[in-house]
Design a protein around this motif. Structure first.
Motif, PDB file in Angstrom:
ATOM      1  N   THR A 106      -0.210 -16.145 -24.868  1.00  0.00           N
ATOM      2  CA  THR A 106      -0.912 -15.126 -25.803  1.00  0.00           C
ATOM      3  C   THR A 106      -1.730 -16.292 -26.560  1.00  0.00           C
ATOM      4  OG1 THR A 106       0.791 -13.462 -25.988  1.00  0.00           O
ATOM      5  CG2 THR A 106      -0.815 -13.631 -27.720  1.00  0.00           C
ATOM      6  N   GLU A 107      -1.278 -17.260 -26.938  1.00  0.00           N
ATOM      7  CA  GLU A 107      -2.059 -18.292 -27.783  1.00  0.00           C
ATOM      8  C   GLU A 107      -3.047 -18.966 -27.018  1.00  0.00           C
ATOM      9  OE1 GLU A 107       0.989 -20.813 -29.328  1.00  0.00           O
ATOM     10  OE2 GLU A 107       1.819 -19.030 -30.557  1.00  0.00           O
ATOM     11  N   LEU A 108      -2.757 -19.217 -25.690  1.00  0.00           N
ATOM     12  CA  LEU A 108      -3.832 -19.837 -24.743  1.00  0.00           C
ATOM     13  C   LEU A 108      -5.135 -18.721 -24.655  1.00  0.00           C
ATOM     14  CD1 LEU A 108      -1.578 -21.550 -22.304  1.00  0.00           C
ATOM     15  CD2 LEU A 108      -3.043 -22.663 -23.890  1.00  0.00           C
ATOM     16  N   SER A 109      -4.447 -17.597 -24.460  1.00  0.00           N
ATOM     17  CA  SER A 109      -5.572 -16.539 -24.192  1.00  0.00           C
ATOM     18  C   SER A 109      -6.446 -16.374 -25.171  1.00  0.00           C
ATOM     19  CB  SER A 109      -5.150 -15.373 -24.131  1.00  0.00           C
ATOM     20  OG  SER A 109      -4.313 -15.249 -22.987  1.00  0.00           O
ATOM     21  N   LEU A 110      -6.084 -16.309 -26.510  1.00  0.00           N
ATOM     22  CA  LEU A 110      -6.740 -16.514 -27.802  1.00  0.00           C
ATOM     23  C   LEU A 110      -7.660 -17.636 -27.856  1.00  0.00           C
ATOM     24  CD1 LEU A 110      -4.035 -15.479 -30.092  1.00  0.00           C
ATOM     25  CD2 LEU A 110      -6.255 -13.967 -29.932  1.00  0.00           C
ATOM     26  N   LEU A 111      -7.261 -18.887 -27.713  1.00  0.00           N
ATOM     27  CA  LEU A 111      -8.024 -20.020 -27.646  1.00  0.00           C
ATOM     28  C   LEU A 111      -9.267 -19.898 -26.512  1.00  0.00           C
ATOM     29  CD1 LEU A 111      -5.377 -22.893 -28.197  1.00  0.00           C
ATOM     30  CD2 LEU A 111      -6.897 -22.017 -29.541  1.00  0.00           C
ATOM     31  N   VAL A 112      -8.927 -19.407 -25.762  1.00  0.00           N
ATOM     32  CA  VAL A 112     -10.208 -19.133 -24.425  1.00  0.00           C
ATOM     33  C   VAL A 112     -10.979 -18.306 -24.893  1.00  0.00           C
ATOM     34  CG1 VAL A 112     -10.535 -18.245 -22.108  1.00  0.00           C
ATOM     35  CG2 VAL A 112      -8.332 -20.288 -22.580  1.00  0.00           C
ATOM     36  N   ALA A 113     -10.416 -17.194 -25.659  1.00  0.00           N
ATOM     37  CA  ALA A 113     -11.375 -16.211 -26.153  1.00  0.00           C
ATOM     38  C   ALA A 113     -12.323 -16.388 -27.144  1.00  0.00           C
ATOM     39  CB  ALA A 113     -10.458 -15.194 -26.553  1.00  0.00           C
TER      40      ALA A 113
ATOM     41  N   ALA B 231     -15.357 -17.903 -25.479  1.00  0.00           N
ATOM     42  CA  ALA B 231     -16.294 -16.997 -24.949  1.00  0.00           C
ATOM     43  C   ALA B 231     -16.725 -15.863 -25.877  1.00  0.00           C
ATOM     44  CB  ALA B 231     -14.980 -16.139 -24.190  1.00  0.00           C
ATOM     45  N   LEU B 232     -16.209 -15.695 -27.144  1.00  0.00           N
ATOM     46  CA  LEU B 232     -16.702 -14.930 -28.064  1.00  0.00           C
ATOM     47  C   LEU B 232     -18.228 -15.475 -28.324  1.00  0.00           C
ATOM     48  CD1 LEU B 232     -13.678 -13.606 -30.322  1.00  0.00           C
ATOM     49  CD2 LEU B 232     -15.420 -11.903 -28.872  1.00  0.00           C
ATOM     50  N   ILE B 233     -18.282 -16.752 -28.942  1.00  0.00           N
ATOM     51  CA  ILE B 233     -19.412 -17.473 -29.446  1.00  0.00           C
ATOM     52  C   ILE B 233     -20.414 -17.373 -28.301  1.00  0.00           C
ATOM     53  CG2 ILE B 233     -19.997 -19.537 -29.974  1.00  0.00           C
ATOM     54  CD1 ILE B 233     -17.150 -20.198 -30.974  1.00  0.00           C
ATOM     55  N   LEU B 234     -20.160 -17.617 -27.033  1.00  0.00           N
ATOM     56  CA  LEU B 234     -21.037 -17.456 -25.675  1.00  0.00           C
ATOM     57  C   LEU B 234     -21.673 -16.029 -25.776  1.00  0.00           C
ATOM     58  CD1 LEU B 234     -19.660 -19.770 -23.385  1.00  0.00           C
ATOM     59  CD2 LEU B 234     -21.328 -20.533 -24.686  1.00  0.00           C
ATOM     60  N   ALA B 235     -20.528 -15.161 -25.790  1.00  0.00           N
ATOM     61  CA  ALA B 235     -20.931 -13.792 -25.728  1.00  0.00           C
ATOM     62  C   ALA B 235     -22.192 -13.560 -26.937  1.00  0.00           C
ATOM     63  CB  ALA B 235     -19.895 -12.935 -25.629  1.00  0.00           C
TER      64      ALA B 235
ATOM     65  N   ILE C 179     -19.362 -17.360 -35.944  1.00  0.00           N
ATOM     66  CA  ILE C 179     -18.368 -18.234 -35.447  1.00  0.00           C
ATOM     67  C   ILE C 179     -17.215 -18.509 -36.383  1.00  0.00           C
ATOM     68  CG2 ILE C 179     -18.358 -20.747 -35.013  1.00  0.00           C
ATOM     69  CD1 ILE C 179     -21.063 -20.771 -33.846  1.00  0.00           C
ATOM     70  N   ILE C 180     -17.445 -18.578 -37.768  1.00  0.00           N
ATOM     71  CA  ILE C 180     -16.273 -18.841 -38.663  1.00  0.00           C
ATOM     72  C   ILE C 180     -15.481 -17.648 -38.793  1.00  0.00           C
ATOM     73  CG2 ILE C 180     -15.979 -19.005 -41.173  1.00  0.00           C
ATOM     74  CD1 ILE C 180     -18.313 -20.854 -41.272  1.00  0.00           C
ATOM     75  N   THR C 181     -15.878 -16.400 -38.587  1.00  0.00           N
ATOM     76  CA  THR C 181     -15.341 -15.170 -38.668  1.00  0.00           C
ATOM     77  C   THR C 181     -14.277 -15.213 -37.499  1.00  0.00           C
ATOM     78  OG1 THR C 181     -17.011 -13.896 -39.783  1.00  0.00           O
ATOM     79  CG2 THR C 181     -15.425 -12.685 -38.341  1.00  0.00           C
ATOM     80  N   ALA C 182     -14.844 -15.680 -36.310  1.00  0.00           N
ATOM     81  CA  ALA C 182     -14.068 -15.639 -34.930  1.00  0.00           C
ATOM     82  C   ALA C 182     -13.110 -16.768 -35.041  1.00  0.00           C
ATOM     83  CB  ALA C 182     -15.089 -15.649 -33.819  1.00  0.00           C
ATOM     84  N   ALA C 183     -13.294 -17.702 -35.425  1.00  0.00           N
ATOM     85  CA  ALA C 183     -12.372 -18.700 -35.747  1.00  0.00           C
ATOM     86  C   ALA C 183     -11.218 -18.501 -36.606  1.00  0.00           C
ATOM     87  CB  ALA C 183     -13.175 -20.070 -35.945  1.00  0.00           C
ATOM     88  N   VAL C 184     -11.744 -17.973 -37.758  1.00  0.00           N
ATOM     89  CA  VAL C 184     -10.561 -17.485 -38.851  1.00  0.00           C
ATOM     90  C   VAL C 184      -9.535 -16.641 -38.122  1.00  0.00           C
ATOM     91  CG1 VAL C 184     -10.118 -16.525 -40.934  1.00  0.00           C
ATOM     92  CG2 VAL C 184     -11.760 -18.212 -40.918  1.00  0.00           C
ATOM     93  N   VAL C 185     -10.169 -15.450 -37.365  1.00  0.00           N
ATOM     94  CA  VAL C 185      -9.489 -14.530 -36.699  1.00  0.00           C
ATOM     95  C   VAL C 185      -8.433 -14.933 -35.712  1.00  0.00           C
ATOM     96  CG1 VAL C 185      -9.548 -12.358 -35.514  1.00  0.00           C
ATOM     97  CG2 VAL C 185     -10.713 -12.610 -37.395  1.00  0.00           C
TER      98      VAL C 185
END
Length: 327
Positions: free
Chosen positions: A7-14, A17-21, A162-168
């Motif tokens: 799960t944690e690896l998936s979040l780090l990959v996400a 991916a979110l930033i690129l999207a 980016i900051i929002t995604a990183a905090v989440v």
């Protein structure tokens, strides 16, 4: 130091991916994702309480406290730094949740749900009748800055995203570890048999209190990020309809994974948008129908579909029968 699980690896990959999207998708989709990430933190606060058998119908209280704390700091103290506003929101939620926790930790089931709702609605009434805070209209927040930097235009939008995604993502990883910690296991035991937990020497009241405070802090962070994304706060943040939507997300998505409420929040936002477009006057009926069907056919939420699929892949009798010894 604990190893990262799947799960944690998936979040780090996400995260990348979110930033690129966000760089290629239309701005309206990116806006929905950003808003959903802020609300997703509040849904995570509801979810970790549900893992202890507690349903909070008043989580909008801390969603609102975070947003209003940031708004008031910007309006009256002139603070615009995002990290300072996050800290102020966290401190406000921490103080209030620690105090209220001494009361709420004594209650379970419907009493916990209704008491949390009552406290939330008290704040809603106060904010709605206070003209200095904009009454029912609320007020605007300042454009956030970042440690002295004040980007503008597209750079400002991407920086906040980016900051929002990183905090989440960081918060989700921390909560995932919480669920795998001794507190997480005690909470699951409380859900199953609280009396046995007490017999084993653990304090159910203390565990519920700590969980309530953690959920409040996470929810306040979501409130700050959500408010900065929209640039506005109003009393609807703590209304029962808002708190109910967070419970709806957890029912819709399930509580089997820390990722589920984050995905469920985005799905709910999209569902609400199309429901309003299809039936502007009765869109709530569409949401209610989806919730009813989910409870009947998927009582553990949409995440249970992925869990069943994963289990089926790990145990395939036909594949095992066709596998030769030594393979």
């Amino acid at each position: 130091m604990k190893q990262l699980d799947r799960t944690e690896l998936s979040l780090l990959v996400a995260l990348p991916a979110l930033i690129l999207a966000a760089m290629v998708l239309p701005s309206w989709i990116v806006n929905y994702v950003q808003v959903s990430l802020g609300m997703g933190l509040v849904a995570l606060g509801v979810m970790i309480q549900m893992r202890a058998g507690l349903v909070s119908f008043g989580q909008g209280l801390y969603f609102c406290i975070g947003g209003y704390a940031a708004g008031l700091a910007g309006k009256y103290l002139g603070i615009s730094d995002l990290f300072a506003l996050l800290l102020i929101g966290i401190l406000a939620a921490l103080i209030i949740a620690t105090t209220l926790g001494f009361l709420l930790r004594r209650y379970r089931e419907i009493f916990y749900a209704m008491l949390s709702l009552a406290v939330s609605m008290i704040l809603y009434g106060l904010l709605s009748s206070t003209e200095e805070l904009g009454s029912t209209d609320g007020f605007n927040l300042p454009v956030p800055t970042y440690l002295g930097m004040a980007p503008s235009g597209e750079a400002a939008r991407m920086t906040l995203f980016i900051i929002t995604a990183a905090v989440v993502v960081a918060s989700a990883i921390a909560l995932n570890r919480l669920l795998r910690s001794s507190l997480g296991y005690v909470n699951e035991a409380i859900r199953e048999n609280e009396l046995r937990v007490e017999y084993l020497g653990a304090s159910a009241h203390n565990a519920v209190h700590v969980t309530y405070v953690i959920a409040a802090v996470v929810s306040s962070m979501g409130g700050v990020l959500w408010a900065l994304s929209l640039g506005h706060v109003d009393p609807e943040m703590t209304n029962w309809t808002t708190s109910g939507s967070f419970v709806f997300v957890c029912i819709l998505a399930g509580t089997g994974s820390i990722v589920a409420p984050l995905i469920g929040t985005f799905l709910l936002e999209i569902l609400r948008v199309y429901a309003v477009e299809i039936s502007p006057n009765t869109w709530q009926m569409i949401l209610g129908t989806v919730m009813l069907l989910t409870i009947i056919f998927l009582p553990k939420g949409l995440w249970s579909l992925l869990a069943k699929s994963s289990t089926a892949k790990r145990f395939d009798p036909e594949a095992d029968a066709n596998t030769q010894p030594g393979e």
